[in-house]
Design a protein around this motif. Structure first.
Motif, mmCIF file in Angstrom:
data_model
loop_
_atom_site.group_PDB
_atom_site.id
_atom_site.type_symbol
_atom_site.label_atom_id
_atom_site.label_comp_id
_atom_site.label_asym_id
_atom_site.label_seq_id
_atom_site.Cartn_x
_atom_site.Cartn_y
_atom_site.Cartn_z
ATOM 1 N N SER A 33 -14.223 44.921 55.868
ATOM 2 C CA SER A 33 -15.261 43.817 55.473
ATOM 3 C C SER A 33 -15.823 44.119 53.985
ATOM 4 C CB SER A 33 -16.372 44.037 56.489
ATOM 5 O OG SER A 33 -15.848 43.665 57.744
ATOM 6 N N TRP A 34 -15.834 45.347 53.667
ATOM 7 C CA TRP A 34 -16.488 45.645 52.412
ATOM 8 C C TRP A 34 -15.605 45.144 51.245
ATOM 9 C CZ3 TRP A 34 -14.864 49.672 49.072
ATOM 10 C CH2 TRP A 34 -15.660 49.749 47.973
ATOM 11 N N THR A 59 -14.749 50.232 64.099
ATOM 12 C CA THR A 59 -16.035 50.190 63.286
ATOM 13 C C THR A 59 -15.676 50.616 61.748
ATOM 14 O OG1 THR A 59 -17.428 50.342 65.155
ATOM 15 C CG2 THR A 59 -18.624 50.559 62.717
ATOM 16 N N ILE A 60 -15.311 51.976 61.641
ATOM 17 C CA ILE A 60 -14.887 52.527 60.345
ATOM 18 C C ILE A 60 -13.847 51.416 59.585
ATOM 19 C CG2 ILE A 60 -13.608 54.245 59.072
ATOM 20 C CD1 ILE A 60 -14.788 56.203 61.289
ATOM 21 N N THR A 96 -15.501 47.970 58.991
ATOM 22 C CA THR A 96 -16.464 48.164 57.742
ATOM 23 C C THR A 96 -15.768 48.212 56.403
ATOM 24 O OG1 THR A 96 -18.107 49.224 59.388
ATOM 25 C CG2 THR A 96 -18.417 49.353 57.026
ATOM 26 N N CYS A 104 -17.037 37.274 55.544
ATOM 27 C CA CYS A 104 -17.023 38.454 54.602
ATOM 28 C C CYS A 104 -16.623 38.044 53.253
ATOM 29 C CB CYS A 104 -16.075 39.628 54.970
ATOM 30 S SG CYS A 104 -16.385 40.411 56.521
ATOM 31 N N LEU A 118 -23.408 45.089 54.423
ATOM 32 C CA LEU A 118 -22.824 46.125 55.261
ATOM 33 C C LEU A 118 -23.639 46.409 56.529
ATOM 34 C CD1 LEU A 118 -21.704 48.658 52.627
ATOM 35 C CD2 LEU A 118 -20.100 47.174 54.103
ATOM 36 N N THR A 172 -16.992 44.741 69.209
ATOM 37 C CA THR A 172 -16.293 45.994 69.094
ATOM 38 C C THR A 172 -15.963 46.906 70.193
ATOM 39 O OG1 THR A 172 -16.260 45.821 66.771
ATOM 40 C CG2 THR A 172 -15.708 47.904 67.676
ATOM 41 N N ARG A 183 -20.874 42.915 64.101
ATOM 42 C CA ARG A 183 -19.586 43.261 65.000
ATOM 43 C C ARG A 183 -19.575 44.138 66.053
ATOM 44 N NH1 ARG A 183 -14.726 41.793 61.566
ATOM 45 N NH2 ARG A 183 -15.223 41.073 59.577
ATOM 46 N N LEU A 184 -20.747 44.917 66.061
ATOM 47 C CA LEU A 184 -20.706 46.073 67.071
ATOM 48 C C LEU A 184 -20.307 45.975 68.441
ATOM 49 C CD1 LEU A 184 -20.659 49.186 66.854
ATOM 50 C CD2 LEU A 184 -23.264 49.095 67.067
ATOM 51 N N SER A 203 -23.071 43.185 58.553
ATOM 52 C CA SER A 203 -21.752 42.944 59.254
ATOM 53 C C SER A 203 -21.234 43.968 60.418
ATOM 54 C CB SER A 203 -20.500 42.986 58.183
ATOM 55 O OG SER A 203 -20.375 44.371 57.580
ATOM 56 N N VAL A 204 -21.622 45.291 60.056
ATOM 57 C CA VAL A 204 -21.656 46.509 61.114
ATOM 58 C C VAL A 204 -22.510 45.913 62.514
ATOM 59 C CG1 VAL A 204 -22.004 48.802 61.720
ATOM 60 C CG2 VAL A 204 -20.806 48.137 59.524
#
Length: 187
Positions: A61-62, A54-55, A58, A115, A129, A140, A136-137, A132-133
């Protein structure tokens, strides 16, 4: 296994290398995200595999979002097929945040391209953000669980997870255009 050995070779900084790999796979897409998510679970278990993925996802994606925001359509025209880009212009102009979130949920859908596309939209960075988080979670988590199951050699559970994932992926891939049309019709 070569990728796993490569990541492990950086111990005790292997988690940072894994996060960097996740960033790169979003921005440049050299490796499918499903593979790196699986590897995260294999190496770090379901919790830390999800956290590290996730980190990285993220941050990647950013970065893709910011690159698109800075360079605009000329960058997108070089990175993304024209037909794919045209398909999503409608959503960015007319549907916005909720549909963007739903697109992140669709298995097998190119979230990395999304993205970039969202980077040229009017969506605020913090909203992007969050979308997207959150979007995707679930995927993931499932990839991290599947990777952990493989590491623990729980082959029946692995076959079930892979089977369920394959059915969902095939369904989403086969019906992707119909799903997009359905989303277009939603108010």
């Amino acid at each position: 296994t070569k990728l796993i050995l490569f990541i492990n070779s950086f111990h005790p900084y292997d988690a940072l290398v894994f996060i960097l790999l996740q960033i790169i796979q979003v921005v440049a897409a050299p490796i499918p995200g499903e593979i790196t998510g699986f590897i995260g679970g294999f190496l770090y278990g379901p919790l830390w595999g999800t956290v590290y993925s996730t980190i990285g996802l993220t941050l990647g994606s950013w970065l893709a979002f910011i690159l698109a925001r800075f360079f605009g359509m000329p960058l997108l025209e070089k990175l993304i097929r024209k037909d794919f880009l045209e398909k999503f212009e409608y959503f960015m102009e007319h549907k916005g945040m909720i549909v963007s979130f739903l697109l992140f949920l669709i298995p097998g859908f190119s979230k990395d391209y999304l993205c970039y596309i969202l980077g040229v939209s009017h969506i605020p960075t913090w909203t992007f953000l969050v979308i997207s988080v959150a979007g995707r979670l679930i995927g993931t988590i499932m990839l991290s669980i599947t990777g952990n199951i493989a590491r623990n050699e729980q082959f029946l559970a692995l076959a079930i997870m892979v089977g369920i994932g394959a059915v969902i992926f095939i369904f989403a891939y086969y019906y992707r255009d119909k799903l997009l049309e359905l989303l277009k019709k939603q108010k």
